[in-house]
Design an enzyme around this catalytic site. Structure first.
Site, PDB file in Angstrom:
ATOM      1  N   LYS A  54       0.786  -1.076   0.052  1.00  0.00           N
ATOM      2  CA  LYS A  54      -0.062   0.250   0.055  1.00  0.00           C
ATOM      3  C   LYS A  54       0.907   1.481  -0.065  1.00  0.00           C
ATOM      4  O   LYS A  54       0.536   2.175  -0.630  1.00  0.00           O
ATOM      5  CB  LYS A  54      -0.799  -0.158   1.260  1.00  0.00           C
ATOM      6  CG  LYS A  54      -2.091  -1.012   1.226  1.00  0.00           C
ATOM      7  CD  LYS A  54      -2.922  -1.192   2.308  1.00  0.00           C
ATOM      8  CE  LYS A  54      -4.021  -2.359   2.120  1.00  0.00           C
ATOM      9  NZ  LYS A  54      -4.483  -2.927   3.241  1.00  0.00           N
ATOM     10  N   GLN A  98      -5.117  -1.737   9.454  1.00  0.00           N
ATOM     11  CA  GLN A  98      -5.011  -3.152   8.894  1.00  0.00           C
ATOM     12  C   GLN A  98      -5.528  -4.330   9.658  1.00  0.00           C
ATOM     13  O   GLN A  98      -5.283  -4.225  10.942  1.00  0.00           O
ATOM     14  CB  GLN A  98      -3.641  -3.529   8.602  1.00  0.00           C
ATOM     15  CG  GLN A  98      -3.479  -4.683   7.869  1.00  0.00           C
ATOM     16  CD  GLN A  98      -3.654  -4.624   6.462  1.00  0.00           C
ATOM     17  OE1 GLN A  98      -4.004  -3.631   5.669  1.00  0.00           O
ATOM     18  NE2 GLN A  98      -4.191  -5.914   5.912  1.00  0.00           N
ATOM     19  N   ASP A 121     -11.650   2.437   3.707  1.00  0.00           N
ATOM     20  CA  ASP A 121     -12.043   1.029   3.692  1.00  0.00           C
ATOM     21  C   ASP A 121     -13.652   0.823   3.432  1.00  0.00           C
ATOM     22  O   ASP A 121     -14.044  -0.187   3.027  1.00  0.00           O
ATOM     23  CB  ASP A 121     -11.797   0.229   4.948  1.00  0.00           C
ATOM     24  CG  ASP A 121     -10.409  -0.705   5.153  1.00  0.00           C
ATOM     25  OD1 ASP A 121     -10.349  -1.209   3.865  1.00  0.00           O
ATOM     26  OD2 ASP A 121      -9.782  -0.581   6.011  1.00  0.00           O
TER      27      ASP A 121
HETATM   28  N1  GUN Z   1      -6.859  -7.019   6.054  1.00  0.00           N
HETATM   29  C1  GUN Z   1      -7.122  -7.733   4.707  1.00  0.00           C
HETATM   30  N2  GUN Z   1      -7.729  -6.993   3.878  1.00  0.00           N
HETATM   31  C2  GUN Z   1      -7.976  -6.070   4.499  1.00  0.00           C
HETATM   32  C3  GUN Z   1      -8.800  -4.833   4.022  1.00  0.00           C
HETATM   33  O1  GUN Z   1      -9.177  -4.650   2.756  1.00  0.00           O
HETATM   34  N3  GUN Z   1      -8.723  -3.533   4.707  1.00  0.00           N
HETATM   35  C4  GUN Z   1      -8.350  -3.691   6.091  1.00  0.00           C
HETATM   36  N4  GUN Z   1      -8.258  -2.669   6.792  1.00  0.00           N
HETATM   37  N5  GUN Z   1      -7.494  -4.681   6.602  1.00  0.00           N
HETATM   38  C5  GUN Z   1      -7.521  -5.893   5.647  1.00  0.00           C
END
Ligand code: GUN
Length: 298
Positions: A54, A98, A121
């Site tokens: 990211k 996350q 998200d």
């Molecule tokens: N962990 C795995 N996929 C995601 C996601 O799309 N968002 C977040 N915040 N954590 C994750």
């Protein structure tokens, strides 16, 4: 094999390039750089890889990434205090905590503490409500990416028979809402559905998001269906001990029946990060009172 392969990797690369251009235009016009804060608690290896990717994706698009790494024994209060700080930081337009979080932290409390206008998200109850009532808001990244691929492939989705297999808050439910908003006829099926195969066979659009490798086989598909495989399952070969990624759909048998299908890897997966960048730019535009560029939201 007769199905067309939907190249999500190439689509995501084009989308990311476009976002880079839009970010440059935004910075020139506003004198502000869109910022995304990513919070990682603990040392989960998969999460570390996601967070690193990211960060790299932000840098490539001209978005400022703020990485916050906290120890695995961080308290819920300490994480909530960080979220409150990020909520009031004008340089931060998007916040992503996350998941999964360590057991001492209630993910629900943390996600609800994120300012909805920074919730890239799309997990905050306010954004869930906005999606379900047709109001503009931030939409979860993976379903948004699926929708973009479907629109690109099929054009107008009005009247299409769509079946979403899986009812998670992250993929299944928001995916169904997005399809409904595009006027598809939507069924949500799940592990307790009676005769799952018969339900899947009705689908002109099938979205598989169950997390079970190869569960959906070619004989479950309507001929010509468009199949979106959201599953990313790590499978170990018993003979060799090597690991590989497999979707929720058994690719070979499905590709013989489907009209089009996303591969794993290289299908839906790359769209998630591209849509995270799109959501960050959308949040920054709204914060500055600017219109969100066309094609970046649902
Ligand atoms: N962990 C795995 N996929 C995601 C996601 O799309 N968002 C977040 N915040 N954590 C994750």
């Amino acid at each position: 094999m007769s199905a067309a392969i939907i190249d999500g990797k190439a689509f995501a690369a084009r989308l990311r390039a476009r976002i880079g251009e839009e970010v440059a235009a935004f910075r020139a016009a506003e004198g502000v750089t869109p910022g995304l804060a990513v919070v990682l608690v603990g040392e989960d290896p998969a999460s570390q890889v996601y967070v690193r990717n990211k960060g790299k994706a932000c840098a490539a698009a001209g978005i400022e990434g703020f990485e916050h790494r906290l120890d695995a024994d961080t308290s819920e209060e300490a994480l909530l205090a960080l979220v409150a700080r990020l909520n009031s930081d004008p340089a931060v337009h998007g916040i992503l905590v996350q998941l999964p979080l360590p057991p001492q932290i209630d993910p629900g409390r943390v996600l609800e503490a994120i300012a909805p206008e920074k919730d890239v998200d799309g997990f905050h109850i306010s954004n869930v409500g906005r999606l379900n009532t047709g109001q503009p808001g931030l939409v979860p990244c993976t379903p948004l990416g699926c929708l973009m691929l479907l629109r690109d492939r099929l054009g107008d989705l009005s009247g299409a028979e769509a079946v979403v297999v899986g009812r998670s808050n992250i993929v299944g439910k928001p995916m169904a809402q997005l399809l409904l908003r595009d006027n598809a006829t939507v069924t949500i099926a799940h592990s307790r559905s009676r005769d799952l195969a018969a339900i899947c066979r009705r689908a002109e659009i099938l979205v598989a998001a169950v997390g079970r490798p190869g569960m959906i086989t070619g004989d479950w598909l309507r001929p010509g269906a468009t199949v979106m495989d959201v599953g990313i399952n790590r499978v170990t070969e018993p003979e060799t001990g090597t690991t590989r990624l497999e979707g929720d759909v058994e690719f070979e048998s499905a590709a013989a029946v489907a009209g089009a299908i996303t591969p794993v890897p290289g299908g839906v997966g790359p769209m998630t990060i591209a849509c995270l960048l799109a959501n960050t730019l959308s949040a920054a535009c709204r914060a500055q009172g600017r219109a969100v560029p066309a094609g970046l939201t649902a």
